[in-house]
Design an enzyme around this catalytic site. Structure first.
Site, mmCIF file in Angstrom:
data_model
loop_
_atom_site.group_PDB
_atom_site.id
_atom_site.type_symbol
_atom_site.label_atom_id
_atom_site.label_comp_id
_atom_site.label_asym_id
_atom_site.label_seq_id
_atom_site.Cartn_x
_atom_site.Cartn_y
_atom_site.Cartn_z
ATOM 1 C CB CYS A 122 10.132 11.587 -30.804
ATOM 2 S SG CYS A 122 11.327 10.471 -30.176
ATOM 3 C CG PHE A 153 -3.967 18.179 -14.181
ATOM 4 C CD1 PHE A 153 -4.559 18.042 -15.425
ATOM 5 C CD2 PHE A 153 -3.530 17.035 -13.517
ATOM 6 C CE1 PHE A 153 -4.740 16.791 -16.001
ATOM 7 C CE2 PHE A 153 -3.708 15.776 -14.075
ATOM 8 C CZ PHE A 153 -4.314 15.660 -15.328
ATOM 9 C CB VAL A 154 0.060 24.274 -13.218
ATOM 10 C CG1 VAL A 154 0.157 25.652 -12.558
ATOM 11 C CG2 VAL A 154 0.864 23.249 -12.432
ATOM 12 N NE ARG A 155 -6.230 22.060 -17.527
ATOM 13 C CZ ARG A 155 -5.694 20.876 -17.759
ATOM 14 N NH1 ARG A 155 -4.388 20.786 -17.961
ATOM 15 N NH2 ARG A 155 -6.445 19.787 -17.789
ATOM 16 C CD GLN A 156 -9.719 25.559 -16.442
ATOM 17 O OE1 GLN A 156 -9.988 24.544 -15.798
ATOM 18 N NE2 GLN A 156 -10.241 25.796 -17.646
ATOM 19 C CG ASN A 157 -7.036 29.970 -8.546
ATOM 20 O OD1 ASN A 157 -5.889 30.387 -8.407
ATOM 21 N ND2 ASN A 157 -7.970 30.121 -7.619
ATOM 22 N NE ARG A 158 -8.558 21.982 -12.516
ATOM 23 C CZ ARG A 158 -8.072 20.854 -13.006
ATOM 24 N NH1 ARG A 158 -7.326 20.061 -12.238
ATOM 25 N NH2 ARG A 158 -8.302 20.486 -14.254
#
Length: 276
Positions: free
Chosen positions: A113, A255-260
């Protein structure tokens, strides 16, 4: 359970993330005139319950330091057997003067929540969120890229169940300092902050926080109260989270993922390695 893959179905067992209610109570007042009050019931993953209670009390402004907490116990005087170890009471120091009427949270909050449990957005803005100091730490851009994998490697329960959020505290160099998991993302963060509070590590001015999932307003608010200057999230931030981070002086990455990743506020703390 029945596992279905394509047209084939087989009977199998599965490991599920535990979710149970935790009632948080406080005891306060001078000796001989103590009062006890229930503050909240939240759905959580059992474990690190005292840290969760301490972190909740701190991020909600009920307490302001470790010294205001005399002790944390599981209440022995519960009515039902299933409530045992599901009711935590924080005994506050007689000198502590909690502003309980300011806590405008519904009696029950779900594990996911967060801010929707507030009766109004103004109640959150009224919480004591100090502006973060206009100084470091400086964090290498490459370190931000490495955080999700380092967090995942330390998530023992997630590897078993696939159903838990995590909050992980790192040094500016990317060293893992604390990690907690929970079915609720705000509970996971309260556990991390509560652990730091009980170890007298606050404020956390020289740390980086990574949270799984999205970056909500409440996570930004809790991190600011704890003095965390850099918050990174695997998912997207909300517009209110970006606005709050900007106002608090916090560096917010999403969006801290996949090297970006994207930096939404105060990008000056994220630098190239040669500048650290």
């Amino acid at each position: 359970m029945r596992r279905v893959q394509g047209a084939a179905a087989t009977e199998a067992s599965d490991v599920l993330a535990a979710e149970e209610p935790l009632e948080i109570r406080v005891g306060f007042g001078p000796a001989g005139q103590r009062e006890h009050r229930t503050l909240s019931i939240t759905m959580r993953t059992p474990g690190h319950d005292f840290e969760l209670a301490a972190g909740f009390l701190f991020t909600e402004g009920i307490i302001r330091s470790r010294q205001e907490v005399q002790g944390l116990i599981y209440c022995p005087d519960v009515a039902k057997e299933e409530e045992r170890e599901n009711v935590v009471r924080a005994e506050l120091a007689p000198s502590a003067l909690p502003d309980l009427p300011r806590l405008e949270r519904h009696f029950y909050t779900s594990s996911s929540c967060g801010v929707c449990g507030k009766t109004s957005i103004e109640a959150v803005h009224a919480a004591a969120c100090p502006v973060l100091p206009p100084a470091g730490p400086l964090v290498a851009a490459s370190v931000i890229h490495q955080l999700p994998e380092r967090q995942r490697q330390a998530q023992e329960l997630f590897e078993q169940t696939g159903g838990l959020h995590a909050a992980a505290l790192f040094s500016p160099a990317g060293e893992l300092l604390l990690l907690r998991e929970d079915v609720g993302r705000h509970n996971a963060l309260d556990k991390v902050i509560g652990a730091a509070l009980l170890q007298e590590l606050l404020p956390l001015h020289n740390t980086v926080l990574l949270v799984s999932g999205r970056a909500s307003f409440e996570l930004v608010q809790k991190a600011a109260v704890a003095g965390i200057p850099v918050l990174a999230a695997v998912g997207a931030p909300s517009s209110l989270a970006v606005s709050a981070a900007t106002n608090f002086g916090m560096t917010l990455c999403g969006f801290v993922r996949q090297n970006r990743y994207n930096v939404y506020s105060h990008p000056w703390r994220i630098v190239q390695a040669d500048d650290v």
